[in-house]
Motif scaffolding. Structure first.
Motif, PDB file in Angstrom:
ATOM      1  N   GLN A 273      18.474  -6.537  10.732  1.00 13.63           N
ATOM      2  CA  GLN A 273      17.389  -6.336  11.949  1.00 13.63           C
ATOM      3  C   GLN A 273      17.917  -5.448  13.040  1.00 13.63           C
ATOM      4  N   ALA A 274      16.827  -4.831  13.457  1.00 17.50           N
ATOM      5  CA  ALA A 274      17.374  -3.873  14.801  1.00 17.50           C
ATOM      6  C   ALA A 274      16.278  -4.127  15.781  1.00 17.50           C
ATOM      7  N   ILE A 275      16.585  -4.590  16.862  1.00 15.37           N
ATOM      8  CA  ILE A 275      15.337  -4.693  17.989  1.00 15.37           C
ATOM      9  C   ILE A 275      15.892  -4.191  19.243  1.00 15.37           C
ATOM     10  N   LEU A 276      14.997  -3.523  19.914  1.00 14.06           N
ATOM     11  CA  LEU A 276      14.871  -3.089  21.258  1.00 14.06           C
ATOM     12  C   LEU A 276      14.308  -3.606  22.233  1.00 14.06           C
ATOM     13  N   VAL A 277      14.649  -4.130  23.387  1.00  9.93           N
ATOM     14  CA  VAL A 277      13.709  -4.684  24.586  1.00  9.93           C
ATOM     15  C   VAL A 277      13.894  -3.886  25.492  1.00  9.93           C
ATOM     16  N   SER A 278      12.931  -3.618  26.142  1.00 13.40           N
ATOM     17  CA  SER A 278      12.752  -2.878  27.557  1.00 13.40           C
ATOM     18  C   SER A 278      11.562  -3.287  28.277  1.00 13.40           C
ATOM     19  N   PRO A 279      11.853  -3.136  29.790  1.00 14.37           N
ATOM     20  CA  PRO A 279      10.623  -3.089  30.490  1.00 14.37           C
ATOM     21  C   PRO A 279       9.807  -1.978  30.652  1.00 14.37           C
TER      22      PRO A 279
END
Length: 441
Positions: A273-279
């Motif tokens: 699993q690869a997840i990116l979180v950004s505003p």
């Protein structure tokens, strides 16, 4: 080869975000009944027939021509030979990585301690290494010399007397890098067996394979199922799920870097699993474009594609504070804080296996040579679990010594509590040691 990406896009502002996130994170390592029964049968056979069962299963499952258990044992000289068969560059890299891993783990060593109370009572803790540890190492295509270093070195730093490694060699394929890593890490004995049969041999012992106190190291579903079944007979490190990475980014890192960081875990297997979180919504778009651009250049493009499309996500959040909240909710194995001032956000991180600080600190460095252990809790278990370390190969025994006065004083307290539990023998055992002048008070 044609590959394409359709990575999920989520927004924390959506009313059903929590439900979508839960669905994205859901993963269970469930052995079906057939796998479970097969593992139980293998364990039973190894317990009953020992070396003979190991030879038979190795012939059947790994296609190895072995007539007796001696054909499945590698001596120290074979490990030393592997050092000469790898390139000078590979040997230097292994030795540098080993030195860094050893230096880091030396700081984790715990010492025994004691303190003495006013009446002479002594309390403390005795720290003792395990006698013997078993290290499972995948074989064939999934050969990871780095895993050898990460599992064996902490055991040796802890003072474990003997580290026993099992590694399958399907169709006789021997990975020289794995054996060289075993030599550098100080592995004492190596058996070329794998699967549930290797786990059973380590847990119960055979005529040739010594029984160990704890089994560590990754493996397939049969290995994981066997570790579940032998837990209690021996200790185990963990039942690991697929590899995972969560990147929290403020939108200022090169999107190609972030895409490749996501790939670094996605290439392990389709369930990774690869997840990116950004505003920054525009940044998420740029990373999505980088993913599409770079994916066709990857050797394991098909695996990455399935991982990214099946379990990956780009998540937009309100601000960095919410990004950290999402990170704590996910409790990832690997967390990259790819931001301008990672130190400022570190106090707010509660749940993560390993935290990679800043734009230049890729997760891949932690996998190989940074120093901290790469055996980390997965599937949200970072909420209550820690990386593998020296402490996993040490036991702690309580030390209690009572002076005559101390036994008398504590005896009065123990008596009251024991009688409150209706455990008369406990009470009287303590009461025998109460000094006569105190009994009369």
């Amino acid at each position: 080869m044609t590959v394409s990406t359709a990575i999920a896009r989520l927004n924390a502002a959506d009313p059903d975000f929590a439900r979508h996130l839960d669905h994205l994170l859901s993963w269970e390592s469930v052995s079906d009944e057939a796998v479970n029964q097969r593992v139980l049968d293998i364990i039973k056979a190894v317990r009953e027939r020992g070396d003979a069962a190991l030879v038979e299963f190795t012939q059947r499952f790994d296609g190895v021509e072995a007539s007796c258990i001696d054909d499945l044992i590698l001596g120290r000289e074979r490990l030393e030979l592997a050092l000469t068969r790898i390139t000078d560059e590979q040997r230097a890299a292994l030795e540098k990585a080993a030195d860094r891993v050893r230096m880091y783990h030396e700081r984790q060593k715990q010492d025994s301690w004691q303190y003495t109370e006013a009446d002479g009572t002594v309390l403390g803790q005795k720290v003792t290494p395990l006698d013997r540890a078993g290290l499972y190492v995948p074989g064939g295509k999934a050969s990871y010399p780095s895993s050898v270093l990460m599992n064996a070195i902490p055991a040796k730093v802890a003072g474990v007397t003997e580290v026993v490694m099992v590694v399958p060699t399907p169709r006789g394929e021997v990975n020289e890098l794995v054996l060289a890593a075993a030599c550098i890490a100080g592995v004492d004995r190596v058996f070329t067996v794998g699967g549930a049969q290797a786990v059973a041999a380590l847990a119960y012992g055979t005529e040739s394979v010594p029984q160990v106190d704890k089994i560590v190291g990754p493996g397939n579903i049969y290995v994981a199922t066997a570790k579940r079944h032998v837990f209690g007979q021996v200790g185990i490190d963990m039942i690991a799920g697929p590899s995972e990475i969560l990147v929290v980014c403020d939108g200022q890192t090169d999107p190609d870097w972030i895409a490749m960081d996501l790939f670094s875990q996605a290439e392990h297997d389709e369930d990774a699993q690869a997840i990116l979180v950004s505003p920054d919504a525009d940044f998420l778009d740029r990373v999505a474009a980088s993913i599409s651009k770079l994916l066709p250049t990857m050797e394991r493009a098909e695996i990455i594609e399935k991982s990214v499309n099946g379990r990956g996500a780009l998540i937009q959040v309100r601000d960095m504070q919410q990004a950290i909240e999402v990170a704590n909710r996910i409790a990832p194995e690997h967390l990259e804080l790819s931001v301008a001032d990672p130190q400022a956000w570190l106090p707010y991180i509660r749940h993560a296996g390993a935290i990679f600080m800043g734009r230049h600190t890729s997760e891949a460095l932690g996998d190989y040579c940074a120093g901290p252990n790469h055996v980390l809790p997965t599937s949200g278990t970072a909420r209550f679990s820690s990386p593998l370390g020296v402490y996993d190969f040490q036991k702690r025994s309580s030390i209690i010594y009572c002076s005559e006065q101390g036994a008398s004083e504590l005896g009065r307290t123990a008596s009251v509590l024991a009688r409150g539990e209706s455990l008369t023998a406990h009470a009287r055992s303590a009461e025998y040691r109460i000094l006569s002048q105190e009994k009369g008070n």
